[in-house]
Design an enzyme around this catalytic site. Sequence first.
Site, PDB file in Angstrom:
ATOM      1  N   THR A 196      -7.804  11.487   2.531  1.00  0.00           N
ATOM      2  CA  THR A 196      -7.873  12.859   1.775  1.00  0.00           C
ATOM      3  C   THR A 196      -7.566  13.468   0.561  1.00  0.00           C
ATOM      4  O   THR A 196      -7.662  14.448  -0.239  1.00  0.00           O
ATOM      5  CB  THR A 196      -8.399  14.287   2.586  1.00  0.00           C
ATOM      6  OG1 THR A 196      -7.525  14.165   3.695  1.00  0.00           O
ATOM      7  CG2 THR A 196      -9.706  14.104   3.868  1.00  0.00           C
TER       8      THR A 196
ATOM      9  N   THR B 183      -0.818  -3.033  10.690  1.00  0.00           N
ATOM     10  CA  THR B 183      -1.625  -3.299   9.197  1.00  0.00           C
ATOM     11  C   THR B 183      -0.186  -3.484   8.532  1.00  0.00           C
ATOM     12  O   THR B 183       0.160  -3.126   8.274  1.00  0.00           O
ATOM     13  CB  THR B 183      -1.070  -1.406   9.383  1.00  0.00           C
ATOM     14  OG1 THR B 183      -2.180  -1.939   7.701  1.00  0.00           O
ATOM     15  CG2 THR B 183      -0.255  -0.655   9.031  1.00  0.00           C
TER      16      THR B 183
ATOM     17  N   ASN C  80       0.105  10.915   6.896  1.00  0.00           N
ATOM     18  CA  ASN C  80      -1.227  10.431   8.133  1.00  0.00           C
ATOM     19  C   ASN C  80      -2.157  11.626   7.687  1.00  0.00           C
ATOM     20  O   ASN C  80      -3.289  11.053   8.248  1.00  0.00           O
ATOM     21  CB  ASN C  80      -0.412  10.194   9.079  1.00  0.00           C
ATOM     22  CG  ASN C  80       0.128   8.597   8.944  1.00  0.00           C
ATOM     23  OD1 ASN C  80      -0.112   7.446   8.478  1.00  0.00           O
ATOM     24  ND2 ASN C  80       1.495   8.368   8.747  1.00  0.00           N
TER      25      ASN C  80
ATOM     26  N   GLU D 166       6.633   5.548   7.117  1.00  0.00           N
ATOM     27  CA  GLU D 166       6.528   6.243   6.707  1.00  0.00           C
ATOM     28  C   GLU D 166       6.388   7.671   7.498  1.00  0.00           C
ATOM     29  O   GLU D 166       6.554   8.302   8.382  1.00  0.00           O
ATOM     30  CB  GLU D 166       4.784   6.916   6.560  1.00  0.00           C
ATOM     31  CG  GLU D 166       3.570   5.419   5.371  1.00  0.00           C
ATOM     32  CD  GLU D 166       2.465   5.914   6.568  1.00  0.00           C
ATOM     33  OE1 GLU D 166       1.809   4.596   5.829  1.00  0.00           O
ATOM     34  OE2 GLU D 166       2.499   6.191   7.735  1.00  0.00           O
TER      35      GLU D 166
ATOM     36  N   THR E 112       0.668  -1.462   0.118  1.00  0.00           N
ATOM     37  CA  THR E 112      -0.086   0.134   0.262  1.00  0.00           C
ATOM     38  C   THR E 112       0.848   1.575   0.203  1.00  0.00           C
ATOM     39  O   THR E 112       1.393   1.960  -0.632  1.00  0.00           O
ATOM     40  CB  THR E 112      -1.401   0.174   1.023  1.00  0.00           C
ATOM     41  OG1 THR E 112      -0.497  -0.227   2.746  1.00  0.00           O
ATOM     42  CG2 THR E 112      -1.895  -1.053   0.997  1.00  0.00           C
TER      43      THR E 112
END
Length: 396
Positions: A396, A185, A391, A268, A148
């Site tokens: 969005t 995750t 994040n 990240e 992802t």
Amino acid sequence: MTSSELPAGFQFAGVACGIKPSGKPDLSLIVGDNRLVASGVYTQNQVVAAPVEICRSLTPSKRIRAVVTNSGNANACTGRQGELDAAEMCRSVADAISASEAEVLVMSTGIIGKKMPMDRVNAGIKNSVAKLGRDIDDFTAAADAILTTDKERKAECREVKLGDQTIRIAAMAKGAGMISPNLATMLAVVMTDAQLDPQQSQRILREVASKSFNCVSVDGHTSTNDTLLLLSSGASGIRIDDSNEKAFIRALTDLSCRLARELVADGEGATHVMKIRVVGADDDASAATIARTIGASPLVKTAISGGDPNWGRIVSAAGYADAKINPQQTSLKLAGTEIYHNGVPTDFDAAAVSKAIKATKEVDLDLFVGNGPGTAIHWASDLTVEYVRFNSEYTT
């Protein structure tokens, strides 16, 4: 990695079916030539995705034929429809490979709360079955399709000598954010052509996970979809028994630790991996608790991100962990330099230590908390502005 290092008895495929708006690969398939022994460990979150419920109900098992994984949609918090969609994924694969629905495991990862685009998923399953192959390119295609927000593929394969015999193991994993101990995750599949029975496989997997995938943290957030599977084809004809089990576990643990560390390094926005080693605790569980607490501290994370040798943040985090330490026997080495000794800071060169932290991707934190036998190693990422930016904009 080469095709000759892949375990026998497996086929792989990875395709793009349109779940991800980017058009990147998002449907992965692993199929056994025959029934596979399978075991699994799963998220500790009370809120779990529909695929996790299916995998939990089917493992350990000696009759699994395939694992189908989609990325871009977690199929979590999707109610009864999510359950039906996960079951349909299993049924679609089963029909395509002449198996039963109960012989297929399913994993999903991506955004929570979105319904699955099942028309695209079913088309992707059909396409992936047509593309199944045994080469390294097929394996890496399957590994790419589970990613992802990962920046890089996480996959390994190797030959392992067990005395005068050779088996093969391979693994693929995904994860970059929402990572915390007790899985996160994170999806991972470890495969071998050695022979295991279901209960043995489950026991070995729990031991391996406790020393690898359960020893990582990016942000302290345990996800809804954590799944770690161990699949055994038995195609090598080599049985794992008392004579070779320890060597087999060492090989699986080493491979799993490499991938677990890659999860943290790919965190990240991460710029550093902290390798936190705790020595001298009352027992290994206490050492692990201390290491996890240090790795989860935002103050420790930001200090490492900025190259700040702030020993107070590290020592105080150890002090509030839910495990006993001896403050008068607590010492700390950071990036190879002792900066705290038996409860007192040393006269160290802060600028030199800061430079050493900034110069390396992996920063060693060696903490000694007493004279006990307990030890643990934990990997955690630092915390950067980029993590916050990414994040805050994720959905969005």
